[in-house]
Design an enzyme around this catalytic site. Structure first.
Site, PDB file in Angstrom:
ATOM      1  N   HIS A  12      13.561  16.691  88.105  1.00 19.79           N
ATOM      2  CA  HIS A  12      14.146  16.402  89.413  1.00 19.79           C
ATOM      3  C   HIS A  12      13.370  17.181  90.475  1.00 19.79           C
ATOM      4  O   HIS A  12      13.652  18.370  90.712  1.00 19.79           O
ATOM      5  CB  HIS A  12      15.622  16.816  89.450  1.00 19.79           C
ATOM      6  CG  HIS A  12      16.514  15.994  88.582  1.00 19.79           C
ATOM      7  ND1 HIS A  12      16.800  14.670  88.842  1.00 19.79           N
ATOM      8  CD2 HIS A  12      17.202  16.316  87.442  1.00 19.79           C
ATOM      9  CE1 HIS A  12      17.626  14.216  87.910  1.00 19.79           C
ATOM     10  NE2 HIS A  12      17.876  15.183  87.059  1.00 19.79           N
TER      11      HIS A  12
ATOM     12  N   HIS B 258      12.157  10.425  83.569  1.00 23.33           N
ATOM     13  CA  HIS B 258      12.739  10.723  82.260  1.00 23.33           C
ATOM     14  C   HIS B 258      11.786  10.213  81.178  1.00 23.33           C
ATOM     15  O   HIS B 258      11.154   9.163  81.336  1.00 23.33           O
ATOM     16  CB  HIS B 258      14.096  10.027  82.115  1.00 23.33           C
ATOM     17  CG  HIS B 258      14.528   9.830  80.689  1.00 23.33           C
ATOM     18  ND1 HIS B 258      14.373   8.626  80.019  1.00 23.33           N
ATOM     19  CD2 HIS B 258      15.091  10.679  79.797  1.00 23.33           C
ATOM     20  CE1 HIS B 258      14.835   8.746  78.795  1.00 23.33           C
ATOM     21  NE2 HIS B 258      15.272   9.971  78.628  1.00 23.33           N
TER      22      HIS B 258
END
Length: 307
Positions: A97, A107
């Site tokens: 993030h 991801h």
């Protein structure tokens, strides 16, 4: 189990974690915290976590290798005949993030499962690989989406020309918030239950996915990390991060597997962003860059059409 080599898979996964963390530390300029843990029911792992770094507001790159007496429901959902078997599972999972809203969240996961033969029964263990990667921008750029998908295609093409189209479509279906009727991001690739045609081939494909992650993501980071932003962009990022939390807690099989198998909660929930907001019935202004994300990027589309 004579045709598989779990030790070889473990060596690849731990090496992959080290390589990715080393590169991310150079990109961020900060060191990850390395946290080794053991699971009382069997196994353990290492969580590498960075918070309040130069680039990443939170990032985690986790390795786990756990064993258990009963395969959790999330792992046997697609194979009900395996429910109740003992299992061995290992994998590397990461979520990054960034603080800058113009740098997308990302991801990646690669994993290996073995379901043991129940005591007193004949047969051989059932094994499979799974994984993939997906990109979640807050402000979209066509060149970033094209680059990410092209690298995903490159990771798969040597293992079958039809793989990318299949795994891209699978990703679009999987990373989808059904209660909001919207994708989580611009997609990528996703696969599960991979054991064909044999162990070396399935392992080679999985290895290629993991090894292409840095090539897929770091060039995007370098293009966007210096983009100026303010509170408006941070507020939009926080709202969109709320969607990420919703998916992880409601739909994500990896999160459910970790919790159902008695995994380490801190490691499982490191995927959550540190700053999140939910606004009632929030709608971006028509014609804004925020609205363009929803209209142009959060749609199922072929980013590589014609390439």
């Amino acid at each position: 189990m004579s045709d598989i080599d779990a030790g070889e898979v473990r060596r690849f996964l731990t090496g992959l974690q080290q390589d990715i963390v080393g590169t991310l530390e150079r990109v961020d300029g900060s060191a990850f915290r390395r946290d080794t843990w053991e699971r009382p029911a069997g196994g353990g792992g290492m969580s590498c976590v960075l918070e309040d770094g130069g680039l990443f507001e939170r990032g985690g790159v986790n390795f786990s290798h756990v064993v258990g007496d009963r395969l959790p429901p999330s792992a046997s959902a697609g194979r009900p005949e395996l429910a109740g078997r003992g299992f061995e599972a290992m994998g590397v999972s990461l979520v990054l993030h960034p603080r800058n809203p113009y740098v997308p969240t990302v991801h990646m996961n690669v994993r290996f499962f073995i379901a043991r033969v129940p005591a007193g029964e004949s047969g051989v263990p059932v094994w499979w690989f799974g994984g993939g990667m997906d990109l979640t921008p807050y402000y979209g750029y066509d060149e970033d989406a094209v680059h990410f998908h092209a690298t995903c295609r490159d990771a798969l093409d040597a293992h079958g020309r039809g793989r990318h189209a299949e795994y891209k479509a699978w990703c679009d279906r999987y990373f989808f918030l059904r209660h909001r009727d919207e994708p989580r991001g611009v997609g990528g690739i996703f696969f599960d239950d991979l054991s064909e045609p044999d162990f070396p081939s399935a392992f080679a494909l999985t290895r290629s996915v993991g090894e292409h992650f840095l090539e897929a993501y770091i060039p995007i980071v370098e293009r966007r990390r210096a983009t100026a932003y303010g509170e408006r962009e941070r507020a939009w990022q926080a709202i969109r991060r709320g969607r990420y939390v919703e998916f992880n807690l409601v739909f994500d099989r990896g999160t459910l597997f970790g919790l159902q198998s008695g995994g380490r909660t801190e490691s499982i929930l490191m995927s959550m962003p540190p700053r999140v907001e939910w606004r009632y019935d929030h709608r971006p202004a028509p014609g804004s860059e925020e609205a363009r994300l929803l209209e142009h990027y959060l749609t199922a589309r072929d980013w590589l059409a014609g390439s």
